[in-house]
Design a protein around this motif. Structure first.
Motif, mmCIF file in Angstrom:
data_model
loop_
_atom_site.group_PDB
_atom_site.id
_atom_site.type_symbol
_atom_site.label_atom_id
_atom_site.label_comp_id
_atom_site.label_asym_id
_atom_site.label_seq_id
_atom_site.Cartn_x
_atom_site.Cartn_y
_atom_site.Cartn_z
ATOM 1 N N ALA A 60 0.845 -1.271 0.022
ATOM 2 C CA ALA A 60 0.002 0.016 -0.082
ATOM 3 C C ALA A 60 0.946 1.080 -0.001
ATOM 4 C CB ALA A 60 -0.925 -0.025 1.155
ATOM 5 N N PRO A 61 0.368 2.466 -0.350
ATOM 6 C CA PRO A 61 1.082 3.728 -0.240
ATOM 7 C C PRO A 61 1.460 3.985 1.235
ATOM 8 C CG PRO A 61 -0.783 3.954 -1.851
ATOM 9 C CD PRO A 61 -1.130 2.538 -1.166
ATOM 10 N N ARG A 85 14.256 -0.461 9.259
ATOM 11 C CA ARG A 85 14.027 -1.777 8.654
ATOM 12 C C ARG A 85 12.243 -1.646 7.826
ATOM 13 N NH1 ARG A 85 16.173 -2.984 13.508
ATOM 14 N NH2 ARG A 85 14.144 -2.680 14.832
ATOM 15 N N ILE A 86 11.530 -0.963 8.676
ATOM 16 C CA ILE A 86 10.130 -0.675 7.990
ATOM 17 C C ILE A 86 10.402 -0.246 6.398
ATOM 18 C CG2 ILE A 86 8.181 0.921 7.882
ATOM 19 C CD1 ILE A 86 8.297 0.996 10.758
ATOM 20 N N LEU A 87 11.065 0.742 6.175
ATOM 21 C CA LEU A 87 11.430 1.330 4.826
ATOM 22 C C LEU A 87 12.058 0.138 3.933
ATOM 23 C CD1 LEU A 87 12.915 4.939 5.644
ATOM 24 C CD2 LEU A 87 10.687 4.252 4.592
ATOM 25 N N GLY A 94 5.715 5.489 -1.842
ATOM 26 C CA GLY A 94 5.498 6.442 -0.829
ATOM 27 C C GLY A 94 4.342 7.333 -0.686
ATOM 28 N N ARG A 95 3.637 7.674 0.065
ATOM 29 C CA ARG A 95 2.737 8.485 0.131
ATOM 30 C C ARG A 95 2.944 9.819 1.187
ATOM 31 N NH1 ARG A 95 -1.543 9.895 3.475
ATOM 32 N NH2 ARG A 95 -3.106 11.215 2.713
ATOM 33 N N LEU A 124 10.324 5.256 -0.523
ATOM 34 C CA LEU A 124 9.868 6.676 -0.618
ATOM 35 C C LEU A 124 9.850 7.099 -2.061
ATOM 36 C CD1 LEU A 124 11.301 8.175 2.445
ATOM 37 C CD2 LEU A 124 9.240 7.046 2.384
ATOM 38 N N THR A 125 10.168 6.496 -2.934
ATOM 39 C CA THR A 125 9.908 6.882 -4.395
ATOM 40 C C THR A 125 8.544 7.473 -4.720
ATOM 41 O OG1 THR A 125 11.833 5.432 -5.033
ATOM 42 C CG2 THR A 125 10.643 6.485 -6.606
ATOM 43 N N GLY A 126 8.419 8.387 -5.325
ATOM 44 C CA GLY A 126 6.889 8.994 -5.574
ATOM 45 C C GLY A 126 6.403 9.734 -4.281
ATOM 46 N N LEU A 127 7.061 10.001 -3.238
ATOM 47 C CA LEU A 127 6.542 10.653 -1.971
ATOM 48 C C LEU A 127 5.815 11.840 -2.556
ATOM 49 C CD1 LEU A 127 6.758 9.794 0.933
ATOM 50 C CD2 LEU A 127 8.447 11.703 1.076
ATOM 51 N N GLN A 128 4.513 12.098 -1.821
ATOM 52 C CA GLN A 128 3.693 13.178 -1.911
ATOM 53 C C GLN A 128 3.835 14.158 -0.960
ATOM 54 O OE1 GLN A 128 -0.368 12.267 -3.158
ATOM 55 N NE2 GLN A 128 0.453 10.279 -3.900
#
Length: 460
Positions: A60-61, A85-87, A94-95, A124-128
């Motif tokens: 999910a985002p 670790r989460i990343l 990424g949202r 985090l690619t595409g982070l908004q």
């Protein structure tokens, strides 16, 4: 996820029939969007619901707010390794990534290096949405530079809050944010030229918050899209000395944050035809001469909502505001002292017949009910012909019915100029203190709120 249901045949009787789990039948993409709106910890916990839900969160985002881990940990320091670790395990786009000032404390000042590594993560690619703060400038001689990985995220960011860092000078490395709509710069070091280049690279920016920044004594605004600006000039030597609204055709509100900080700052509004909400202005000079107010008032004729701060409540000052802002419909006033005499019957005998008071709403914070405040409020009770409401927020405690009746008598509300006017005496409730980033960002960036000064008594 299945649940037992009860039929209507007999109250309390269960058929044992299981209701179909319609939520789990939704497409993965829809479920992922739902999870991206939940707090990070809650979204991650959905993995234990069933095998159907297990992979949803990881794809999910990502909505990662480090504050959730600090609070849930009972005050324990957040582990940088846990965030890493989460990343590393998250496969989705990424949202939102939020690591504000309180996270800086919990990482013991080693935040800059950790943040740099996190922002390089493929998750985090595409982070908004991005929010971070590397610590207040007074705690370090030189703030760390803007993390370099921010540039790789720039093309997709729609909301950004940068804090406690330094922006490099020169247009060559200017950060360009083509789809950014909301921008906050808090406690950053940035030059006038760099700030102007940064704003020029935000083609669709709608709201801007500048707070306690260093290196920029002049803020110049040229923007075809900005609707809301919030500025906290800052204290001492770092203070913004001039705000120039050169060309802002869509600007609707200009918010000056920090009580007293705007004193002595020159505000020039050259072109802002839609500006209708302005404040808080520090109003201590009854003539308005030599203050920032003249520069604004002579150039802005469409302001309908105004907020001012006064140490001593002065009717002279407010009447000058009414002259400067002829379209004013709603006025907020915050005062902290006993106030001037405010006798007006003889002084303004000739003015009353010519002054067109269009006020519909008046909010007076820290009303004491003394002679000064009564005289002030009475002027509007007896002379504001289209007044709809007067809200008197008391300085102390809950008023008794007897005290309220006495105030109505002193204010002569039976002789009010506007037949439909309502008068409310409201006890002042002290809210929990908020940081600049929380309160100011909400006021500046929430464009859905027509009146940005609701809750003005809590402004800092």
């Amino acid at each position: 996820m299945a649940t037992d249901v009860t039929t209507g045949e007999g109250e309390g009787e269960s058929t044992g029939v299981e209701e179909e789990d319609l939520i789990s039948r939704l497409p993965d993409g829809v479920l992922g969007d739902i999870l991206s709106l939940l707090p990070t910890r809650d979204a991650a916990r959905t993995q234990v619901l069933s095998s159907r839900w297990c992979p949803i969160w990881r794809t999910a985002p990502l909505n990662l707010d480090i504050r959730g881990y600090i609070v849930a940990g009972g005050g324990r320091r957040v582990s940088a390794g846990k965030i890493s670790r989460i990343l590393s395990k998250h496969d989705g786009p990424g949202r939102r990534f939020c690591a504000p000032l309180e996270c800086f404390f919990d990482l013991g000042g080693r935040y800059a290096g950790a943040l740099d590594a996190w922002l390089r993560s493929p998750a985090l690619t595409g982070l908004q949405e991005l929010e971070f703060h590397l610590g207040l400038p007074r705690w370090r001689a030189t703030p760390p530079p803007l993390p370099a990985p921010v540039h790789r995220l720039a093309s997709t960011l729609r909301v950004a809050s940068f804090g406690g860092c330094a922006f490099p000078d020169g247009n060559g490395g200017a950060l360009r944010l083509p789809v950014l709509q909301k921008l906050s710069l808090l406690d950053v070091k940035i030059s006038e030229g760099t700030l102007h280049a940064l704003l020029a690279g935000c083609a669709v920016l709608e709201s801007l918050l500048l707070g306690d920044n260093n290196g920029c004594s002049l803020v110049r605004i040229v923007s075809p899209s900005l609707k809301s600006i919030g500025l906290r000039p800052g204290p001492g030597e770092i203070k913004v000395k001039q705000l120039l609204i050169e060309d802002a055709p869509c600007l609707e509100r200009l918010l000056l944050l920090g009580s007293g900080f705007s004193m002595g700052m020159v505000i020039s509004v050259i072109r802002a035809p839609r500006l209708h909400a302005l404040g808080q202005l520090a109003a201590y000079d009854p003539t308005l001469e030599g203050s920032q107010i003249v520069s604004v008032a002579t150039m802005v004729q469409n302001v309908k909502i105004l907020a001012i701060t006064q140490l001593d409540l002065s009717l002279d000052v407010v009447i000058n505001f009414l002259k400067c802002f002829p379209c004013l419909e709603k006025l907020y006033i915050k005062t902290t002292a006993v106030g001037e005499n405010n006798e007006w019957r003889r002084k303004y005998k000739n003015l009353i017949g010519t002054l067109d008071i269009r006020l519909k709403n008046l909010v007076l914070t820290n009303y004491q009910g003394n002679k000064s405040h009564v005289n002030f409020a009475m002027f509007f009770v007896l002379n504001a012909r289209v007044l709809q409401s007067m809200r008197l927020e008391l300085q102390h405690g809950n008023p008794s019915n007897g005290w309220i009746k006495k105030q109505h008598r002193l204010l002569q509300t039976k002789h009010k100029a506007s037949r439909g006017a309502q008068f409310d005496f409201v006890p002042h409730v002290i809210s929990s203190p908020f940081s600049l980033g929380q309160v100011c960002a909400e006021q500046v960036h929430d464009l859905a709120t027509a009146d940005p000064f609701v809750g003005f008594h809590d402004w800092i």
